[in-house]
Motif scaffolding. Structure first.
Motif, PDB file in Angstrom:
ATOM      1  N   THR A  82       5.980   8.139 -12.764  1.00  0.00           N
ATOM      2  CA  THR A  82       6.038   9.589 -12.924  1.00  0.00           C
ATOM      3  C   THR A  82       7.488  10.065 -12.937  1.00  0.00           C
ATOM      4  OG1 THR A  82       6.011  10.089 -10.546  1.00  0.00           O
ATOM      5  CG2 THR A  82       3.873   9.810 -11.649  1.00  0.00           C
TER       6      THR A  82
ATOM      7  N   LYS B 289       7.833   1.268   0.037  1.00  0.00           N
ATOM      8  CA  LYS B 289       8.264   0.577  -1.185  1.00  0.00           C
ATOM      9  C   LYS B 289       9.540   1.172  -1.758  1.00  0.00           C
ATOM     10  CE  LYS B 289       4.424   1.184  -3.438  1.00  0.00           C
ATOM     11  NZ  LYS B 289       3.598   1.814  -2.379  1.00  0.00           N
ATOM     12  N   THR B 290       9.598   2.510  -1.819  1.00  0.00           N
ATOM     13  CA  THR B 290      10.778   3.154  -2.410  1.00  0.00           C
ATOM     14  C   THR B 290      12.024   2.866  -1.583  1.00  0.00           C
ATOM     15  OG1 THR B 290       9.392   4.924  -3.318  1.00  0.00           O
ATOM     16  CG2 THR B 290      11.758   5.342  -3.170  1.00  0.00           C
TER      17      THR B 290
ATOM     18  N   ALA C 149       0.831  -1.204   0.000  1.00  0.00           N
ATOM     19  CA  ALA C 149       0.000   0.000   0.000  1.00  0.00           C
ATOM     20  C   ALA C 149       0.869   1.259   0.000  1.00  0.00           C
ATOM     21  CB  ALA C 149      -0.914  -0.006   1.229  1.00  0.00           C
ATOM     22  N   ALA C 150       0.245   2.387  -0.286  1.00  0.00           N
ATOM     23  CA  ALA C 150       0.943   3.670  -0.251  1.00  0.00           C
ATOM     24  C   ALA C 150       1.467   3.935   1.152  1.00  0.00           C
ATOM     25  CB  ALA C 150      -0.009   4.788  -0.679  1.00  0.00           C
ATOM     26  N   GLY C 151       2.698   4.452   1.225  1.00  0.00           N
ATOM     27  CA  GLY C 151       3.281   4.787   2.514  1.00  0.00           C
ATOM     28  C   GLY C 151       3.873   3.612   3.265  1.00  0.00           C
ATOM     29  N   SER C 152       3.972   2.458   2.612  1.00  0.00           N
ATOM     30  CA  SER C 152       4.487   1.267   3.293  1.00  0.00           C
ATOM     31  C   SER C 152       5.996   1.102   3.146  1.00  0.00           C
ATOM     32  CB  SER C 152       3.782   0.016   2.761  1.00  0.00           C
ATOM     33  OG  SER C 152       3.979  -0.106   1.365  1.00  0.00           O
TER      34      SER C 152
ATOM     35  N   THR D  54       9.498   3.830 -13.142  1.00  0.00           N
ATOM     36  CA  THR D  54       8.425   4.314 -12.275  1.00  0.00           C
ATOM     37  C   THR D  54       7.291   4.830 -13.161  1.00  0.00           C
ATOM     38  OG1 THR D  54       9.243   6.585 -12.210  1.00  0.00           O
ATOM     39  CG2 THR D  54      10.168   5.042 -10.602  1.00  0.00           C
TER      40      THR D  54
ATOM     41  N   ALA E 297       8.772  10.662  -9.383  1.00  0.00           N
ATOM     42  CA  ALA E 297       9.188   9.431  -8.701  1.00  0.00           C
ATOM     43  C   ALA E 297      10.543   8.960  -9.204  1.00  0.00           C
ATOM     44  CB  ALA E 297       8.133   8.347  -8.897  1.00  0.00           C
TER      45      ALA E 297
END
Length: 381
Positions: free
Chosen positions: A68, A38-39, A33-36, A66, A71
């Motif tokens: 964008t 990943k990056t 999920a977003a904010g988990s 990516t 990103a």
């Protein structure tokens, strides 16, 4: 088999993150999920590949894409910062200093940018004008509209074109054939997500050659369809369970509890059906009872009452759409209708192929290129 080394005792990563960082020997798909993080996980994985003494990777030999530009820029900056930290730990490492100098040449970009670079480099292998430009949405939409208009005008002009007229009657309304035009375009777009679009279209049409099928269960797509039906019924069941929970809250519409319990029993009965015929029979008698009356003196909060009713309405809509869409006809009629569709599906595929051919030729003539997100994975992998 995926190989993962034991997580260091001082690691700040969760077990799942560590697996994504250290896993080797397999293709790896990570969903998060977003904010988990990943990056951060991806950067750590890249750095560990670069500093691995047993298999030192060159940063310009890695492909990192990516969605964008922002990103991609963030990824490049983070990798640069991580390399600098490693250089501080190993100031004499020529390999790490080399990676820092190669970073600007590394393949860190958006999916579209990477695809553009590949096509510009190998345009002669895919028969594309090297001076191509990207087709914008407006131009592409106008071109598609013109092509589909030409195809349908020609089809209407063919005397005695019963196959086309039958297809129009099957997929269009009384006032226009817009639904069929839209279907041709949507099938074209979806087919482009496959490595061999025309092969996929032919296979789709072939699945309707079912003259020997004796039951709905004999249809090639029935197992997947039944799974989807089960999933939708479980979704409706979940809405009712949530509504039942609302009735137990302080100020909740407790008189509705009996209704919701009955609803759950009925949905459970549908879920227990063993075959299509049994599902059909149960859907014919499936109804939601009238909600019990709640008097003002019962201390029920209006917002909780409306919340419970709203949840039940979601469930009702889910099951009603299933009943009307798939179980409004007896199994034998449903099977007969599907069998009669084969010629029309083949003609539909013919129209999609014709649209595809003309669309590709029109883009080639104008040296236009368009990227579909669905087809990028084919180019990359």
């Amino acid at each position: 088999m995926m190989k993962v080394r034991p997580k260091p005792k001082d690691a700040v990563w969760t077990d799942e993150q560590w697996q994504a960082i250290d896993a080797k020997g397999n293709n790896i798909l990570v969903a998060a999920a977003a904010g988990s993080g990943k990056t951060a996980v991806l950067v750590e994985r890249i750095i560990r590949k670069i500093v691995d003494p047993d298999d030192e990777a060159e940063v310009d030999r890695l492909l990192i894409v990516t969605f964008t530009n922002a990103a991609a820029a963030e990824m490049r900056n983070r990798i640069g910062e991580a390399i600098n930290k490693e250089i501080q730990k190993q100031p004499g490492s020529l390999h790490l200093r080399r990676q820092l100098s190669l970073l600007n040449r590394a393949h860190i970009s958006t999916l579209h940018s990477f695809c553009m670079n590949v096509i510009r480099k190998y345009y002669y292998k895919v028969n594309i004008d090297p001076k191509f430009r990207i087709l914008d949405d407006t131009e592409g939409e106008l071109m598609r509209e013109e092509i589909i208009e030409d195809i349908f005008e020609e089809e209407y002009g063919i005397e005695g074109n019963s196959s086309f007229y039958k297809l129009v009657d099957m997929y269009s309304g009384d006032r226009s054939d817009d639904a069929l035009r839209s279907l041709v375009r949507r099938l074209y777009d979806f087919s482009r997500s496959h490595p061999s679009p025309e092969y996929w279209l032919d296979q789709m049409a072939a699945r309707y050659d079912i003259s020997d099928a004796e039951r709905v269960e004999d249809l090639p797509w029935t197992p997947e369809l039944l799974q989807d039906i089960q999933s939708q019924l479980r979704g409706a069941q979940s809405w009712i369970e949530k509504a039942l929970q609302v009735t137990h809250e302080p100020g909740g519409p407790h008189p509705y509890g009996e209704n919701f319990s009955e609803d759950l029993e009925k949905i459970s009965s549908l879920l227990q059906a063993d075959n299509w015929a049994e599902l059909y029979d149960k859907f014919q008698t499936f109804t939601y009872g009238k909600l019990k009356t709640i008097r003002k003196t019962e201390g029920v909060l209006d917002e909780l009452k409306e919340q419970a009713k709203s949840l039940r309405e979601r469930a009702k809509k889910q099951t009603q759409e299933l009943k009307e869409g798939l179980f409004s006809r007896p199994p034998e009629v449903f099977l007969k209708d599907v069998k009669t569709m084969a010629p029309s599906i083949r003609y539909l595929v013919k129209l999609v192929k014709e649209f595809s051919s003309r669309y590709q030729e029109a883009k080639r003539e104008k040296a236009w290129l368009i990227f579909l997100i669905l087809s990028i994975s084919v180019l990359l992998f």
